[in-house]
Design a protein around this motif. Structure first.
Motif, PDB file in Angstrom:
ATOM      1  N   MET A   5      -3.453 -14.322  25.500  1.00 35.96           N
ATOM      2  CA  MET A   5      -4.838 -13.878  25.363  1.00 35.96           C
ATOM      3  C   MET A   5      -5.191 -12.985  26.542  1.00 35.96           C
ATOM      4  O   MET A   5      -4.855 -13.256  27.680  1.00 35.96           O
ATOM      5  CB  MET A   5      -5.753 -15.102  25.307  1.00 35.96           C
ATOM      6  N   ASN A   6      -5.915 -11.923  26.265  1.00 31.40           N
ATOM      7  CA  ASN A   6      -6.387 -11.007  27.296  1.00 31.40           C
ATOM      8  C   ASN A   6      -7.336 -11.754  28.233  1.00 31.40           C
ATOM      9  O   ASN A   6      -8.213 -12.489  27.779  1.00 31.40           O
ATOM     10  CB  ASN A   6      -7.107  -9.835  26.626  1.00 31.40           C
ATOM     11  N   ALA A   7      -7.197 -11.556  29.521  1.00 31.22           N
ATOM     12  CA  ALA A   7      -8.042 -12.264  30.499  1.00 31.22           C
ATOM     13  C   ALA A   7      -9.524 -11.927  30.327  1.00 31.22           C
ATOM     14  O   ALA A   7     -10.378 -12.691  30.771  1.00 31.22           O
ATOM     15  CB  ALA A   7      -7.590 -11.925  31.905  1.00 31.22           C
ATOM     16  N   PHE A   8      -9.855 -10.810  29.685  1.00 33.88           N
ATOM     17  CA  PHE A   8     -11.246 -10.393  29.531  1.00 33.88           C
ATOM     18  C   PHE A   8     -11.769 -10.579  28.108  1.00 33.88           C
ATOM     19  O   PHE A   8     -12.855 -10.150  27.786  1.00 33.88           O
ATOM     20  CB  PHE A   8     -11.407  -8.928  29.955  1.00 33.88           C
ATOM     21  N   ALA A   9     -11.006 -11.226  27.252  1.00 30.95           N
ATOM     22  CA  ALA A   9     -11.407 -11.421  25.863  1.00 30.95           C
ATOM     23  C   ALA A   9     -11.937 -12.833  25.658  1.00 30.95           C
ATOM     24  O   ALA A   9     -11.451 -13.783  26.252  1.00 30.95           O
ATOM     25  CB  ALA A   9     -10.234 -11.175  24.928  1.00 30.95           C
ATOM     26  N   LEU A  10     -12.941 -12.955  24.814  1.00 28.88           N
ATOM     27  CA  LEU A  10     -13.458 -14.271  24.445  1.00 28.88           C
ATOM     28  C   LEU A  10     -12.639 -14.822  23.291  1.00 28.88           C
ATOM     29  O   LEU A  10     -12.114 -14.053  22.481  1.00 28.88           O
ATOM     30  CB  LEU A  10     -14.928 -14.156  24.027  1.00 28.88           C
ATOM     31  N   PRO A  11     -12.543 -16.133  23.168  1.00 23.51           N
ATOM     32  CA  PRO A  11     -11.821 -16.702  22.024  1.00 23.51           C
ATOM     33  C   PRO A  11     -12.463 -16.252  20.711  1.00 23.51           C
ATOM     34  O   PRO A  11     -13.672 -16.014  20.636  1.00 23.51           O
ATOM     35  CB  PRO A  11     -12.001 -18.212  22.221  1.00 23.51           C
ATOM     36  N   ASP A  12     -11.664 -16.149  19.648  1.00 24.39           N
ATOM     37  CA  ASP A  12     -12.154 -15.707  18.342  1.00 24.39           C
ATOM     38  C   ASP A  12     -13.267 -16.598  17.811  1.00 24.39           C
ATOM     39  O   ASP A  12     -14.097 -16.153  17.020  1.00 24.39           O
ATOM     40  CB  ASP A  12     -11.018 -15.668  17.322  1.00 24.39           C
ATOM     41  N   GLN A  13     -13.316 -17.865  18.217  1.00 18.66           N
ATOM     42  CA  GLN A  13     -14.321 -18.798  17.727  1.00 18.66           C
ATOM     43  C   GLN A  13     -15.683 -18.611  18.401  1.00 18.66           C
ATOM     44  O   GLN A  13     -16.657 -19.222  18.001  1.00 18.66           O
ATOM     45  CB  GLN A  13     -13.882 -20.253  17.980  1.00 18.66           C
ATOM     46  N   THR A  14     -15.764 -17.774  19.423  1.00 18.30           N
ATOM     47  CA  THR A  14     -17.004 -17.577  20.165  1.00 18.30           C
ATOM     48  C   THR A  14     -18.052 -16.908  19.286  1.00 18.30           C
ATOM     49  O   THR A  14     -17.784 -15.926  18.607  1.00 18.30           O
ATOM     50  CB  THR A  14     -16.756 -16.703  21.410  1.00 18.30           C
ATOM     51  N   ARG A  15     -19.272 -17.465  19.299  1.00 18.38           N
ATOM     52  CA  ARG A  15     -20.385 -16.918  18.533  1.00 18.38           C
ATOM     53  C   ARG A  15     -21.635 -16.927  19.399  1.00 18.38           C
ATOM     54  O   ARG A  15     -21.826 -17.828  20.209  1.00 18.38           O
ATOM     55  CB  ARG A  15     -20.665 -17.748  17.269  1.00 18.38           C
ATOM     56  N   VAL A  16     -22.495 -15.972  19.198  1.00 16.68           N
ATOM     57  CA  VAL A  16     -23.791 -15.932  19.871  1.00 16.68           C
ATOM     58  C   VAL A  16     -24.799 -16.484  18.882  1.00 16.68           C
ATOM     59  O   VAL A  16     -24.872 -16.033  17.738  1.00 16.68           O
ATOM     60  CB  VAL A  16     -24.170 -14.494  20.279  1.00 16.68           C
ATOM     61  N   SER A  17     -25.596 -17.454  19.315  1.00 17.80           N
ATOM     62  CA  SER A  17     -26.552 -18.042  18.383  1.00 17.80           C
ATOM     63  C   SER A  17     -27.888 -17.296  18.412  1.00 17.80           C
ATOM     64  O   SER A  17     -28.449 -16.988  17.372  1.00 17.80           O
ATOM     65  CB  SER A  17     -26.769 -19.526  18.681  1.00 17.80           C
ATOM     66  N   GLU A  18     -28.406 -17.016  19.586  1.00 18.81           N
ATOM     67  CA  GLU A  18     -29.693 -16.331  19.685  1.00 18.81           C
ATOM     68  C   GLU A  18     -29.761 -15.609  21.029  1.00 18.81           C
ATOM     69  O   GLU A  18     -29.379 -16.159  22.046  1.00 18.81           O
ATOM     70  CB  GLU A  18     -30.841 -17.333  19.568  1.00 18.81           C
ATOM     71  N   VAL A  19     -30.251 -14.386  20.998  1.00 21.11           N
ATOM     72  CA  VAL A  19     -30.438 -13.586  22.210  1.00 21.11           C
ATOM     73  C   VAL A  19     -31.909 -13.664  22.587  1.00 21.11           C
ATOM     74  O   VAL A  19     -32.777 -13.542  21.721  1.00 21.11           O
ATOM     75  CB  VAL A  19     -30.020 -12.116  21.967  1.00 21.11           C
ATOM     76  N   GLY A  20     -32.202 -13.872  23.853  1.00 19.73           N
ATOM     77  CA  GLY A  20     -33.582 -13.913  24.329  1.00 19.73           C
ATOM     78  C   GLY A  20     -33.903 -12.690  25.170  1.00 19.73           C
ATOM     79  O   GLY A  20     -33.130 -12.336  26.057  1.00 19.73           O
ATOM     80  N   LEU A  21     -35.006 -12.034  24.863  1.00 18.07           N
ATOM     81  CA  LEU A  21     -35.465 -10.877  25.625  1.00 18.07           C
ATOM     82  C   LEU A  21     -36.909 -11.094  26.069  1.00 18.07           C
ATOM     83  O   LEU A  21     -37.734 -11.569  25.297  1.00 18.07           O
ATOM     84  CB  LEU A  21     -35.408  -9.599  24.777  1.00 18.07           C
ATOM     85  N   ARG A  22     -37.191 -10.736  27.326  1.00 13.56           N
ATOM     86  CA  ARG A  22     -38.573 -10.762  27.809  1.00 13.56           C
ATOM     87  C   ARG A  22     -39.190  -9.403  27.543  1.00 13.56           C
ATOM     88  O   ARG A  22     -38.534  -8.380  27.664  1.00 13.56           O
ATOM     89  CB  ARG A  22     -38.615 -11.022  29.320  1.00 13.56           C
ATOM     90  N   THR A  23     -40.470  -9.409  27.207  1.00 16.01           N
ATOM     91  CA  THR A  23     -41.183  -8.164  26.962  1.00 16.01           C
ATOM     92  C   THR A  23     -42.598  -8.272  27.516  1.00 16.01           C
ATOM     93  O   THR A  23     -43.205  -9.338  27.460  1.00 16.01           O
ATOM     94  CB  THR A  23     -41.229  -7.816  25.455  1.00 16.01           C
ATOM     95  N   ALA A  24     -43.103  -7.180  28.048  1.00 19.53           N
ATOM     96  CA  ALA A  24     -44.482  -7.175  28.545  1.00 19.53           C
ATOM     97  C   ALA A  24     -45.466  -7.049  27.392  1.00 19.53           C
ATOM     98  O   ALA A  24     -46.622  -7.438  27.517  1.00 19.53           O
ATOM     99  CB  ALA A  24     -44.674  -6.038  29.546  1.00 19.53           C
ATOM    100  N   GLY A  25     -45.013  -6.527  26.242  1.00 21.89           N
ATOM    101  CA  GLY A  25     -45.892  -6.317  25.089  1.00 21.89           C
ATOM    102  C   GLY A  25     -45.272  -6.860  23.815  1.00 21.89           C
ATOM    103  O   GLY A  25     -44.497  -6.162  23.153  1.00 21.89           O
ATOM    104  N   LEU A  26     -45.594  -8.091  23.467  1.00 21.23           N
ATOM    105  CA  LEU A  26     -44.990  -8.728  22.296  1.00 21.23           C
ATOM    106  C   LEU A  26     -45.317  -7.980  21.006  1.00 21.23           C
ATOM    107  O   LEU A  26     -44.435  -7.751  20.184  1.00 21.23           O
ATOM    108  CB  LEU A  26     -45.432 -10.193  22.194  1.00 21.23           C
ATOM    109  N   GLU A  27     -46.560  -7.577  20.812  1.00 24.12           N
ATOM    110  CA  GLU A  27     -46.937  -6.887  19.570  1.00 24.12           C
ATOM    111  C   GLU A  27     -46.153  -5.595  19.382  1.00 24.12           C
ATOM    112  O   GLU A  27     -45.670  -5.304  18.291  1.00 24.12           O
ATOM    113  CB  GLU A  27     -48.444  -6.613  19.535  1.00 24.12           C
ATOM    114  N   ARG A  28     -46.000  -4.841  20.453  1.00 21.30           N
ATOM    115  CA  ARG A  28     -45.242  -3.577  20.376  1.00 21.30           C
ATOM    116  C   ARG A  28     -43.775  -3.855  20.050  1.00 21.30           C
ATOM    117  O   ARG A  28     -43.167  -3.169  19.227  1.00 21.30           O
ATOM    118  CB  ARG A  28     -45.367  -2.816  21.685  1.00 21.30           C
TER     119      ARG A  28
END
Length: 81
Positions: A1-24
């Motif tokens: 396995m490449n030292a910089f690769a994630l295992p094939d089973q890796t999944r992202v469930s939810e990404v969180g972002l902060r925003t100053a303007g939720l409506e926009r």
């Protein structure tokens, strides 16, 4: 396995972002990208693809969130495949 690769089973469930303007931000993610609101809790909103039930993006409104500096580095976006 490449030292910089994630295992094939890796999944992202939810990404969180902060925003100053939720409506926009909601206008962009819902109207332009077609995501749908699946949950709202105070200053947080979870979005899912059309037909999806699980959120893939959580937007958190934070009035003190700063925009991306002109030539700054950091994570200011995510990609949806």
């Amino acid at each position: 396995m490449n030292a910089f690769a994630l295992p094939d089973q890796t999944r992202v469930s939810e990404v969180g972002l902060r925003t100053a303007g939720l409506e926009r931000a909601l206008e962009f993610y819902c109207d332009v990208l077609g995501l749908k609101i699946v949950a709202e809790h105070g200053n947080e909103t979870s979005l899912a693809p059309a037909g999806g039930r699980a959120g893939i993006l959580r937007l958190v409104e934070d009035p003190s969130a700063k925009g991306r500096p002109g030539r700054g580095i950091g994570l200011y976006h995510f990609a949806v495949r």
